[in-house]
Motif scaffolding. Sequence first.
Motif, short mmCIF file in Angstrom:
data_model
loop_
_atom_site.label_atom_id
_atom_site.label_comp_id
_atom_site.label_asym_id
_atom_site.label_seq_id
_atom_site.Cartn_x
_atom_site.Cartn_y
_atom_site.Cartn_z
N UNK A 3 2.42 -2.88 3.88
CA UNK A 3 3.21 -1.74 3.43
C UNK A 3 4.06 -2.08 2.22
N UNK A 4 4.46 -1.06 1.51
CA UNK A 4 5.47 -1.19 0.46
C UNK A 4 6.84 -1.08 1.10
N UNK A 14 0.82 -1.21 0.00
CA UNK A 14 0.00 0.00 0.00
C UNK A 14 0.86 1.27 0.00
N UNK A 15 0.22 2.40 0.31
CA UNK A 15 0.91 3.70 0.21
C UNK A 15 1.90 3.93 1.35
N UNK A 16 1.85 3.12 2.40
CA UNK A 16 2.83 3.23 3.49
C UNK A 16 4.14 2.60 3.05
N UNK A 19 10.93 7.48 -3.75
CA UNK A 19 9.85 6.65 -3.20
C UNK A 19 9.06 7.34 -2.08
N UNK A 20 9.61 8.38 -1.46
CA UNK A 20 8.95 9.11 -0.37
C UNK A 20 8.47 8.21 0.79
N UNK A 21 9.34 7.37 1.33
CA UNK A 21 8.93 6.57 2.48
C UNK A 21 8.80 7.43 3.74
N UNK A 26 9.68 12.38 6.69
CA UNK A 26 10.07 11.25 7.51
C UNK A 26 9.40 11.34 8.88
N UNK A 27 8.71 10.27 9.29
CA UNK A 27 7.95 10.27 10.54
C UNK A 27 8.61 9.45 11.65
N UNK A 28 9.18 8.30 11.28
CA UNK A 28 9.78 7.43 12.30
C UNK A 28 11.05 6.79 11.76
N UNK A 29 11.99 6.54 12.67
CA UNK A 29 13.25 5.95 12.28
C UNK A 29 13.68 4.90 13.30
N UNK A 30 14.17 3.77 12.80
CA UNK A 30 14.65 2.68 13.65
C UNK A 30 16.14 2.51 13.40
#
Length: 285
Positions: free
Chosen positions: A108-109, A79-81, A142-144, A169-173
């Motif tokens: 998710x993609x 999906x778009x995520x 890709x705009x993840x 960018x919203x979250x990072x691991x």
Amino acid sequence: MRLLNKILYYILTKSIGLYINLMSFLFPEKSAQLAYRFFTEPREGKLDPNKIPGILSEAHAEAVSFGNQTIQTYTWKGNEHRILLVHGWESNASRWERIIVQLRQSGSTIIALDGPAQGLSSGREFNIPEYARYVDTIMQKFNPKFLIGHSMGGATCIFYHYTYKNPMLEKMVILGAPSEFMIVLNNYKKMLSLNKKVSRLLEKRITERFNIDPNEFSGDRFASDFTLKGLIAHDVDDLVVSFNEGKKIAQAWKSAEFIETKGLGHSLHDDHLNQRIYRFLFEAD
């Protein structure tokens, strides 16, 4: 057999260091060039195009142009995520196999890339600033919203966000990442037993190459102003990157959660940890 391999590796590295040190007395610039080459050229991590790992053969493969080079990407469409995976030193996108299986359950993609001079990507040199440029190219394409990095890939993710400040960018691991570049560099000098002259010239070459003082290249300093949500995991038994490196990043990054693991080593391949990453990315805050 393992002991024999360690002995041979020790002899090889010390022999290379001795050669570079001797060269420094007659050809100092060439000695620094050689020391830099061994520091930045991966010896492992390349893939044979005719023997692609199964998990990568399931993805849509695409080579993305980057100047006169190419960045190999793999996309598991959903999906778009979108989530981008950034591997570490002497590795490639196949290292993410276990977490890809977990993440695909979200629909998710998922995008993974091969770093510079690794996997099927072109180039000869691996370094964090260049890798961050790779990441920026793929982020723009890709705009993840989510970014996951391991080891030097994790350090690259931190440097990327510090440099480019991507508002999407919203979250990072970050998994098993080093904080202080000088620790990595000093470990390399120690491994080869480089003399002071070569060490000084090597630092000078790095400073000129990237326009940044190696002493200022610090993950905890970069992360200190981050406001996006982060998850940092580091294993107490990590023999490649000290556990304290992960703690330093976590202490500086105020909006990040820190996970201490034990027995997973540097790779951090673990289904339970992958589940925690999944919950961090997809469960409501």
